[in-house]
Design a protein around this motif. Structure first.
Motif, PDB file in Angstrom:
ATOM      1  N   PRO A 154       0.833  -1.206   0.000  1.00 55.53           N
ATOM      2  CA  PRO A 154       0.000   0.000   0.000  1.00 55.53           C
ATOM      3  C   PRO A 154       0.868   1.257   0.000  1.00 55.53           C
ATOM      4  O   PRO A 154       1.926   1.284   0.615  1.00 55.53           O
ATOM      5  N   LEU A 155       0.436   2.262  -0.684  1.00 56.71           N
ATOM      6  CA  LEU A 155       1.055   3.592  -0.770  1.00 56.71           C
ATOM      7  C   LEU A 155       2.253   3.652  -1.729  1.00 56.71           C
ATOM      8  O   LEU A 155       2.761   4.735  -2.002  1.00 56.71           O
ATOM      9  N   VAL A 156       2.720   2.515  -2.269  1.00 57.58           N
ATOM     10  CA  VAL A 156       3.846   2.529  -3.204  1.00 57.58           C
ATOM     11  C   VAL A 156       3.370   2.982  -4.579  1.00 57.58           C
ATOM     12  O   VAL A 156       2.405   2.449  -5.122  1.00 57.58           O
ATOM     13  N   VAL A 157       4.070   3.978  -5.131  1.00 57.24           N
ATOM     14  CA  VAL A 157       3.756   4.473  -6.471  1.00 57.24           C
ATOM     15  C   VAL A 157       4.682   3.832  -7.491  1.00 57.24           C
ATOM     16  O   VAL A 157       4.269   3.428  -8.578  1.00 57.24           O
ATOM     17  N   GLN A 158       5.950   3.737  -7.166  1.00 56.64           N
ATOM     18  CA  GLN A 158       6.945   3.164  -8.066  1.00 56.64           C
ATOM     19  C   GLN A 158       8.039   2.520  -7.243  1.00 56.64           C
ATOM     20  O   GLN A 158       8.423   3.033  -6.183  1.00 56.64           O
ATOM     21  N   ALA A 159       8.563   1.387  -7.705  1.00 51.86           N
ATOM     22  CA  ALA A 159       9.714   0.739  -7.076  1.00 51.86           C
ATOM     23  C   ALA A 159      10.621   0.218  -8.177  1.00 51.86           C
ATOM     24  O   ALA A 159      10.190  -0.552  -9.033  1.00 51.86           O
ATOM     25  N   THR A 160      11.898   0.663  -8.162  1.00 53.25           N
ATOM     26  CA  THR A 160      12.843   0.295  -9.200  1.00 53.25           C
ATOM     27  C   THR A 160      14.168  -0.117  -8.579  1.00 53.25           C
ATOM     28  O   THR A 160      14.704   0.606  -7.724  1.00 53.25           O
ATOM     29  N   ALA A 161      14.670  -1.269  -8.987  1.00 54.81           N
ATOM     30  CA  ALA A 161      15.994  -1.700  -8.548  1.00 54.81           C
ATOM     31  C   ALA A 161      17.051  -1.018  -9.400  1.00 54.81           C
ATOM     32  O   ALA A 161      16.916  -0.934 -10.625  1.00 54.81           O
ATOM     33  N   LEU A 162      18.103  -0.513  -8.775  1.00 56.84           N
ATOM     34  CA  LEU A 162      19.169   0.199  -9.467  1.00 56.84           C
ATOM     35  C   LEU A 162      20.494  -0.529  -9.271  1.00 56.84           C
ATOM     36  O   LEU A 162      20.737  -1.113  -8.207  1.00 56.84           O
ATOM     37  N   ALA A 163      21.332  -0.478 -10.279  1.00 55.26           N
ATOM     38  CA  ALA A 163      22.675  -1.063 -10.190  1.00 55.26           C
ATOM     39  C   ALA A 163      23.665  -0.096 -10.803  1.00 55.26           C
ATOM     40  O   ALA A 163      23.421   0.467 -11.873  1.00 55.26           O
ATOM     41  N   PHE A 164      24.793   0.121 -10.150  1.00 54.78           N
ATOM     42  CA  PHE A 164      25.803   1.059 -10.632  1.00 54.78           C
ATOM     43  C   PHE A 164      27.163   0.364 -10.729  1.00 54.78           C
ATOM     44  O   PHE A 164      27.470  -0.513  -9.945  1.00 54.78           O
TER      45      PHE A 164
END
Length: 528
Positions: free
Chosen positions: A518-528
């Motif tokens: 609930p309340l999550v708009v966007q979730a993205t895994a990042l790698a650098f």
């Protein structure tokens, strides 16, 4: 250490420079194309002169190759477009043989004006044909230069010393520079019509091919003389033959030809033609200079990132490289984050804006912008680096803007990267902290102070009670350890950002679970 292959004849001093700088170097001149393709995969750098042809096929066989160094000026034996597409820097040495080539052009002009080669051959044959060889003075004649860069300007200087009138056509020659070197800047048609002697000092490109065409030759003065010590292909040789045979032109001096080696040509049978076998750079001093220069340039690039005399990349001096390096890393990380977030939302990028504020605004910014573009485009296109990023952006119609603000704001130095798509606009800002460490400071205008980590999770959510607890529990239940945790919000109860540093890659299943919270708009895994 980086490994370099020298595939053409270069001075032994160049080999020693690579060795002295700690690079592994192989000297293998005379390789056939197939032989070169078989071994090129193991090299980071390729040093050449004019014999080696760096084709698309060769580049395809060279996954490690980072730089091609041409000991000389012309790079028409290098497929620069393919090299750029593969992210390979192409360097030349525009200054090492400039004086030698300019002197050869002057020597050819003297030889042509006084018929020296024919007179020498006649005299050695036991003849004494004093009345046959009637030359012309250079004094007071008009010399027309097509191309007035490094070599052309030296030719102009020598010609002015001979009391010639010098006119020049060069799209890059400013009025101020023309005054400084003492030439009259003119348009091409004007130069062709006025020159008593016309000499070429321009590279061979699609725009300059056959710049001395049949039509141009017809518009030259009757009795004019042509000198070409630049590149074959600049002159229509068939048209030149006809003009010399008919007497419209008094003579020509050629050091370069459309096809080389030039072992046969109708021009060779004309007495009013002086020919040499591409000797423009053929002096001991020039050969040594260009060899040493290309070795130093390639070593600097492979060891420090310094870029000198690159055809397809902004220059970075050896002095600038250490100072620029942390800023380039910051730009790359900001771009990488923006690119990954954009890819996750399937946005078609329309524009990329990079703003430099504070002390960074005083630096050489082109490499920084190139690094930022590479960061943005890599998640979308795959293998992208500073060399090919600007070209790829242009090919895709992405508008790139670079702005500076010299005054400092909240931070002494700040880089802000904005990606504009057909659906949204996102800005990400960062700075350098202690020991030049990149740090994120804002996303979409929301203050979020966070260090970059190899693996991160970016979440946007509604700022409501209970979210952080549920989010932390979801990660804990999945066995995902949180290394760092940073929060930011636009206003109480408004949009919020959660940026988490992780010990390893985010499992896809756990990421899917976070997106369902609930309340999550966007979730993205990042790698650098």
């Amino acid at each position: 250490m980086p490994k370099v292959l020298i595939s053409d004849k270069l001075s032994p001093a160049a080999v020693q420079i690579f060795k002295d700088r700690g690079l592994d170097v192989d000297f293998k001149p005379g390789l056939k194309p197939a032989e070169l393709r078989e071994i090129i995969a193991g090299y980071d750098g390729l040093a050449i002169r004019s014999a080696t042809k760096v084709t698309r096929e060769l580049l395809d066989a060279a996954p490690k190759l980072k730089v091609v160094g041409r000991a000389g000026i012309g790079v028409d034996n290098v497929d620069v477009t393919s090299a750029t597409a593969r992210g390979v820097v192409v360097m030349n040495t525009p200054f090492g043989n400039a004086i030698t080539t300019a002197e050869h052009a002057i020597a050819m002009m003297f030889a042509l004006a006084r018929q020296i080669p024919e007179a020498s051959a006649s005299t050695k044959a036991g003849k004494w044909e004093k009345n046959r060889f009637m030359g012309v003075e250079l004094f007071g004649k008009t010399l027309g230069l097509i191309g007035c860069g490094n070599i052309g300007s030296i030719v102009a200087d020598r010609a002015l010393g001979l009391k010639m009138k010098v006119i020049a056509f060069d799209p890059f020659l400013s009025e101020k520079r023309a005054v400084e070197i003492g030439v009259e800047k003119v348009e091409l048609n004007d130069l062709i019509a006025r020159a008593d002697f016309l000499t070429l000092h321009t590279p061979l490109t699609e725009q300059t091919k056959n710049v001395i065409s049949r039509d141009a030759i017809a518009r030259m003065k009757k009795g004019a003389r042509l000198i070409n010590c630049a590149r074959g292909g600049l002159v229509d040789e068939a048209a030149l033959f006809d003009a010399l045979k008919s007497g419209h032109l008094a003579g020509a001096a050629l050091d370069v030809f459309e096809t080389e080696p030039a072992t046969e040509s109708p021009l060779f049978g004309l007495e009013n033609v002086v020919c040499t076998p591409h000797l423009g750079a053929a002096t001991a001093e020039a050969q040594e200079n260009v060899a040493l220069q290309v070795a130093d340039q390639m070593a600097d690039f492979l060891l420090t990132g310094a870029v000198s005399n690159a055809i397809n990349m902004p220059s970075v001096t050896a002095e600038e490289a250490p100072r620029l390096k942390p800023y380039m890393e910051l730009a790359r990380l900001l771009g990488g984050m923006a690119g990954q977030l954009t890819a996750a939302q399937d946005g078609a990028i329309k524009a990329i804006r990079v703003e430099y504020e504070g002390s960074v605004a005083e630096l050489n910014l082109r490499p920084l912008t190139a690094a930022a573009l590479a960061g943005v485009l890599t998640p979308l296109l795959g293998s992208v680096n500073m060399v090919n990023a600007p070209v790829l952006a242009k090919q895709r119609g992405i508008e790139v803007a670079e702005t500076t603000v010299e005054r400092s704001g909240e931070y002494q130095t700040l880089v802000r990267l904005t990606v504009v798509t057909d659906r949204f606009e996102r800005a990400i800002a960062g700075t350098l902290v202690a020991e030049n460490k990149p740090r994120l400071v804002a996303i979409k205008g929301i203050a979020v102070e966070a260090d970059f980590a190899a693996h991160m999770l970016y979440v946007t959510n509604q700022d409501k009670p209970g979210f952080i607890g549920r989010f932390g529990t979801a990660l804990a239940d999945a066995g995902v350890n949180i290394a760092t945790f940073h929060l930011g919000r636009s206003a109480p109860g408004g949009d919020a950002i959660c940026l988490v540093g992780l010990d390893g890659p985010m499992p896809d299943g756990v990421l899917a679970g976070v997106r369902e919270l609930p309340l999550v708009v966007q979730a993205t895994a990042l790698a650098f």
